[in-house]
Design a protein around this motif. Structure first.
Motif: not given
Length: 174
Positions: A145-160
């Motif tokens: 928190f914040p690196t792994l979770c934040g980067a993962l969320l950005i990737c998920v939003v980007a994918l969708v």
């Protein structure tokens, strides 16, 4: 490295005379802005309700790449996620082992650049993570928190978002 004369510097710094890049369409500009808004809003909102801050300054720059230039190698999910995680880990390791010295921060940035290049996960915004680590001096929990979770969320939003708003698929590779 060779020593350059004033004339050599003048020639090098005058540019090559290339034309400016083509301006993106209004539609592409709008889509990039909406994507960046959705990604940072998602990261900030989940962090707010989860009680852990998930936003890093470098995430804004990640959104420029992921939503403005999604076909770039720097914008692929593996680069975004692992670039941020590796760079933060290196920053934390250098801070822990070497202390908060200016040269340790510089070394951490250099090592992060080298690691991202060697692992083929270059994500330029992640290069600022060691600096963020040295300026804020967090504990190892910063990696989650914040690196792994934040980067993962950005990737998920980007994918969708990128797959809903564009005709070409995202990502280009994993």
């Amino acid at each position: 490295m060779p020593i350059l004369s004033f004339s050599d510097w003048k020639t090098r710094l005058s540019g090559e005379g290339m034309a400016l890049p083509v301006r993106p369409s209004n539609s592409a500009i709008t889509k990039a802005g909406i994507g960046g808004f959705l990604a940072i809003a998602t990261v900030a909102l989940i962090g707010y309700f989860g009680g852990n801050p998930l936003v890093l300054g470098s995430f804004g720059a990640s959104c420029v790449l992921v939503f403005g230039y999604p076909d770039s190698p720097f914008s692929q999910p593996r680069n975004v996620f692992f670039g941020h995680v590796i760079s933060s880990a290196i920053g934390l390791l250098c801070l822990t082992l070497l202390g908060p010295a200016w040269w340790a921060m510089a070394l951490a940035v250099a090592l992060a650049i080298m690691a991202m290049m060697a692992l083929r996960i270059v994500h330029p915004p992640a290069g600022s993570n060691p600096v963020i680590v040295f300026l804020s001096m967090p504990g190892w929990g910063f990696l989650v928190f914040p690196t792994l979770c934040g980067a993962l969320l950005i990737c998920v939003v980007a994918l969708v978002y990128n797959n809903l708003s564009r005709t070409s698929p995202y990502p280009k590779y994993w």
